[in-house]
Design a protein around this motif. Structure first.
Motif, mmCIF file in Angstrom:
data_model
loop_
_atom_site.group_PDB
_atom_site.id
_atom_site.type_symbol
_atom_site.label_atom_id
_atom_site.label_comp_id
_atom_site.label_asym_id
_atom_site.label_seq_id
_atom_site.Cartn_x
_atom_site.Cartn_y
_atom_site.Cartn_z
ATOM 1 N N ASN A 229 -6.950 -27.897 -10.750
ATOM 2 C CA ASN A 229 -7.233 -27.376 -12.108
ATOM 3 C C ASN A 229 -6.913 -28.390 -13.196
ATOM 4 N N GLU A 230 -6.718 -29.623 -12.821
ATOM 5 C CA GLU A 230 -6.217 -30.559 -13.844
ATOM 6 C C GLU A 230 -7.287 -31.413 -14.489
ATOM 7 N N SER A 231 -8.516 -31.318 -14.008
ATOM 8 C CA SER A 231 -9.640 -32.106 -14.523
ATOM 9 C C SER A 231 -9.392 -33.601 -14.430
ATOM 10 N N TRP A 232 -8.671 -34.062 -13.425
ATOM 11 C CA TRP A 232 -8.535 -35.515 -13.330
ATOM 12 C C TRP A 232 -9.750 -36.066 -12.592
ATOM 13 N N VAL A 233 -10.082 -37.332 -12.871
ATOM 14 C CA VAL A 233 -11.233 -37.956 -12.220
ATOM 15 C C VAL A 233 -10.779 -39.214 -11.514
ATOM 16 N N TYR A 234 -11.457 -39.529 -10.419
ATOM 17 C CA TYR A 234 -11.157 -40.798 -9.752
ATOM 18 C C TYR A 234 -11.966 -41.877 -10.451
ATOM 19 N N ASN A 235 -11.315 -42.905 -10.958
ATOM 20 C CA ASN A 235 -12.052 -43.876 -11.772
ATOM 21 C C ASN A 235 -11.794 -45.328 -11.412
ATOM 22 N N ASP A 236 -11.253 -45.587 -10.233
ATOM 23 C CA ASP A 236 -10.941 -46.979 -9.915
ATOM 24 C C ASP A 236 -12.188 -47.711 -9.431
ATOM 25 N N ASP B 95 -19.449 -43.507 -5.676
ATOM 26 C CA ASP B 95 -20.039 -42.186 -5.848
ATOM 27 C C ASP B 95 -19.007 -41.171 -6.369
ATOM 28 N N TRP B 96 -17.712 -41.478 -6.189
ATOM 29 C CA TRP B 96 -16.663 -40.570 -6.663
ATOM 30 C C TRP B 96 -16.436 -40.687 -8.173
ATOM 31 N N LEU B 97 -16.897 -41.809 -8.736
ATOM 32 C CA LEU B 97 -16.489 -42.133 -10.109
ATOM 33 C C LEU B 97 -16.908 -41.067 -11.117
ATOM 34 N N GLY B 98 -16.002 -40.755 -11.994
ATOM 35 C CA GLY B 98 -16.320 -39.901 -13.136
ATOM 36 C C GLY B 98 -16.461 -38.425 -12.804
ATOM 37 N N LYS B 99 -16.318 -38.050 -11.526
ATOM 38 C CA LYS B 99 -16.494 -36.633 -11.190
ATOM 39 C C LYS B 99 -15.136 -35.925 -11.155
ATOM 40 N N VAL B 100 -15.057 -34.794 -11.832
ATOM 41 C CA VAL B 100 -13.790 -34.061 -11.889
ATOM 42 C C VAL B 100 -13.389 -33.605 -10.490
ATOM 43 N N VAL B 101 -12.113 -33.807 -10.164
ATOM 44 C CA VAL B 101 -11.621 -33.408 -8.833
ATOM 45 C C VAL B 101 -11.128 -31.959 -8.927
ATOM 46 N N ASP B 102 -11.954 -31.027 -8.405
ATOM 47 C CA ASP B 102 -11.548 -29.620 -8.477
ATOM 48 C C ASP B 102 -11.309 -29.064 -7.072
ATOM 49 N N ARG B 103 -11.045 -27.764 -6.992
ATOM 50 C CA ARG B 103 -10.688 -27.140 -5.705
ATOM 51 C C ARG B 103 -11.828 -27.171 -4.695
ATOM 52 N N GLU B 104 -13.079 -27.184 -5.217
ATOM 53 C CA GLU B 104 -14.242 -27.166 -4.317
ATOM 54 C C GLU B 104 -14.472 -28.532 -3.668
ATOM 55 N N ASP B 105 -13.845 -29.542 -4.215
ATOM 56 C CA ASP B 105 -14.089 -30.911 -3.760
ATOM 57 C C ASP B 105 -13.405 -31.133 -2.407
ATOM 58 N N THR C 98 -13.142 -33.718 -0.713
ATOM 59 C CA THR C 98 -12.451 -35.011 -0.564
ATOM 60 C C THR C 98 -11.305 -35.138 -1.571
ATOM 61 N N ARG C 99 -10.857 -34.012 -2.120
ATOM 62 C CA ARG C 99 -9.891 -34.154 -3.225
ATOM 63 C C ARG C 99 -8.578 -34.792 -2.783
ATOM 64 N N HIS C 100 -8.144 -34.551 -1.555
ATOM 65 C CA HIS C 100 -6.893 -35.170 -1.116
ATOM 66 C C HIS C 100 -7.099 -36.659 -0.829
ATOM 67 N N ASP C 101 -8.298 -37.002 -0.307
ATOM 68 C CA ASP C 101 -8.596 -38.426 -0.077
ATOM 69 C C ASP C 101 -8.578 -39.173 -1.409
ATOM 70 N N LYS C 102 -9.225 -38.569 -2.405
ATOM 71 C CA LYS C 102 -9.308 -39.232 -3.716
ATOM 72 C C LYS C 102 -7.918 -39.421 -4.306
ATOM 73 N N TRP C 103 -7.105 -38.394 -4.172
ATOM 74 C CA TRP C 103 -5.760 -38.476 -4.747
ATOM 75 C C TRP C 103 -4.962 -39.605 -4.068
#
Ligand SMILES: C[S@@+](CC[C@H](N)C(=O)[O-])C[C@H]1O[C@@H](n2cnc3c(N)ncnc32)[C@H](O)[C@@H]1O
Length: 544
Positions: free
Chosen positions: A76-83, A92-102, A104-109
């Motif tokens: 719920n934090e609206s953080w984005v992967y931007n490296d 392909d991950w860039l700029g997309k908000v990491v939400d619960r449906e994602d 790959t959210r743990h991979d991105k984190w």
């Protein structure tokens, strides 16, 4: 040893090495210092990956305590992967908000955290430590990442912060009342905690019912379950009653030692002299403080509502919902500062949010006359109107504050910097965005020697940019494409270099000298820009 695998790991493992160095540009109007300086308290605006790298030349191996409070990845934090990692999948991950449906959210984190942790480690002193706030969403993955970067052996503790004032009865399964704070040393053999002051409550337990001239005391059991061959004797109390340890227990001291303690008035037989003997412990003789514990109660370090109130009272927000949900109480950070800093330590927080770390550092300095320095990094727009504004206000004073020190102003200064242009090899090749002489000098000196660049050593008339343990370092360069084309390490330039018997490291666009001459004059030539990175490799200054 098992290790954590996640998507993208192979691409980020060495990413911190290829992140370009960026210039740090002072924004004087936002700071509170006459002259902006990287040796002042600092707020750096920008992504912390690039900012941490930019701080390496001045802060490498100097930070005593790191506190970070990264996104917990709750969905719920609206953080984005931007490296900017060189991988099509990760682009392909860039700029997309990491939400619960994602999925790959743990991979991105993990991909976001790993290179940052590696740079943070580079900044720590050998006797430094890092404290990381986290909750159940990522604590288990963070522990693996920390083990990987800091070493399993350097794990110090998982502190539990009781963050809620009252349980959340709306919770479906459990009211989650705590966060974790993982603590690792840079090197466990070098780190020691400061002992904490005893709480008022603990001091109140010391009394003096027998008017002992040594002052107030508390007492402890003289028996224990540990087998002790001399610990089964019988003693007689002043009122004539006899006592022995109960079955399976033993006195902790020998009969002779017991007699000696009793003679010295250090045994307590109870108010009427007829109780099982206990050992008196005088407040004046116990250690000056207590070793830090892992349970941090809200009654001691504050809870989330305290934190919001503190922020609201400094920034005049009308409603606490308008402010961060993630803000931490100043007393929580103070606990960390008390455990892990000295009065002159540097403290780094690269996920600064509302600037609580700076507030706590300034408050503690004001209280104990310390000179701790903070370095904060924040990438969001609110870095000026929340992070820096909070710091400006607490320095100058909050007229409505209840706390007298805060009302008067905590004092201090800070400099504000913004991430500038990256120093890229290509820009030296094609002449675009050439860094100015001192910026390039600072970057080259650090990357080549692993030591801090000291501007006062710079002698531009002799191309000298500094003296390290092993080398005198020279830079033949001008931030002007036309001039640069004609610059070289020539015989004339080489003869003007100081004639010392130290090795010389000379950076220049080209050279017109024979190897024998270089050898005779102890010159190691480094061609700009190509050998910048090779020099990094040789010195090991920036290795993970
Ligand atoms: C959980 S909050 C920190 C709250 C802070 N401890 C306080 O008491 O206010 C995390 C902060 O990290 C910042 N952040 C996240 N990713 C970042 C990045 N890559 N670079 C710099 N800041 C970042 C966010 O904008 C957010 O303000």
């Amino acid at each position: 040893m098992p290790s954590l695998q996640f998507k993208g790991k192979v691409f980020v493992e060495n990413h911190h090495l290829v992140v370009p160095f960026h210039e740090l540009q002072p924004v004087r109007s936002r700071g509170l210092s006459k002259k902006a300086s990287l040796h002042d308290n600092l707020i750096v605006e920008g992504d912390n990956l690039a900012a941490l790298k930019a701080l390496l030349p001045t802060c490498h191996g100097k930070v005593k305590c790191i506190y970070i409070d990264p996104p917990y990845n709750t969905g719920n934090e609206s953080w984005v992967y931007n490296d900017n990692v060189n991988s099509p999948m990760m682009r392909d991950w860039l700029g997309k908000v990491v939400d619960r449906e994602d999925l790959t959210r743990h991979d991105k984190w993990c991909c976001m955290m790993l290179p940052r942790l590696k740079l943070l480690r580079e900044l720590l002193r050998d006797d430094g430590a890092i404290f990381v706030s986290i909750d159940d969403n990522e604590v288990h993955r963070l522990r693996f990442l920390m083990d990987e970067v800091f070493g399993e052996d350097n794990f110090l503790a998982t502190a539990i912060w009781q963050k809620n004032f009252s349980p959340k009865n709306t919770a479906k399964y459990f009211s989650e009342d705590h966060d974790f704070i993982l603590v690792y040393a840079r090197s466990i053999d070098e780190w020691t905690p400061n002992l904490l002051g005893r709480s008022e409550q603990a001091i109140q337990r010391y009394k003096n019912p027998d008017d002992d001239p040594r002052g107030v005391w508390s007492s402890s059991d003289l028996t224990a379950r540990n087998y002790y061959s001399l610990g089964t004797y019988e003693v007689t109390s002043p009122s004539g009653k006899t006592f022995k340890p109960s079955v399976g227990n033993y006195f902790r001291v020998s009969p002779d030692k017991f007699a000696e303690l009793d003679k010295d008035g250090r045994i307590w037989w109870g108010p009427r002299g007829g109780s099982m003997p206990r050992l008196k412990r005088y407040l004046s003789e116990v250690k000056k403080g207590v070793v830090p514990q892992t349970l941090w109660l809200h009654s001691e370090v504050g809870h989330t509502q305290d934190a919001k109130k503190e922020l609201v009272s400094v920034l005049d927000f009308e409603r606490s919902e308008d402010v961060f949900n993630t803000v931490k109480p100043t007393n929580l950070i103070r606990r960390i500062l008390e455990i892990a800093t000295d009065k002159d330590s540097i403290i780094l927080d690269s996920f600064a949010g509302s600037g609580t770390t700076a507030h706590s550092v300034l408050a503690l300095n004001k209280e104990d006359g310390g000179n701790r320095r903070f370095v904060l990094i924040e990438c969001e727009d609110y870095v000026d109107f929340i992070t820096a504004e909070r710091v400006r206000r607490v320095i100058k004073g909050i007229p409505s504050a209840k706390d007298a020190a805060l009302k008067e102003g905590l004092g201090g200064t800070f400099s504000y910097f913004r991430l500038g242009k990256p120093m890229r090899q290509e820009s030296l090749l094609d002449g675009s965005n050439l860094p100015d002489y001192e910026k390039l000098a600072s970057y080259l000196f650090f990357t080549a020697t692993g030591e801090e660049f000291a501007p006062e050593q710079l002698r531009r008339d002799r191309w000298l940019i500094g003296t390290s343990r092993l080398y005198d370092v020279f830079l033949i360069y001008e931030a002007d494409t036309e001039k640069l084309k004609d610059m070289a390490l020539t015989l004339e330039v080489a003869r003007k270099l100081p004639r010392t018997n130290r090795d010389k490291l000379v950076f220049a666009p080209t050279k017109y000298l024979e190897p024998e001459f270089l050898h005779r004059y102890r010159i190691t030539f480094q061609q700009l820009p190509f050998q910048i990175y090779e020099a990094v490799g040789q010195s090991g200054a920036d290795s993970g």
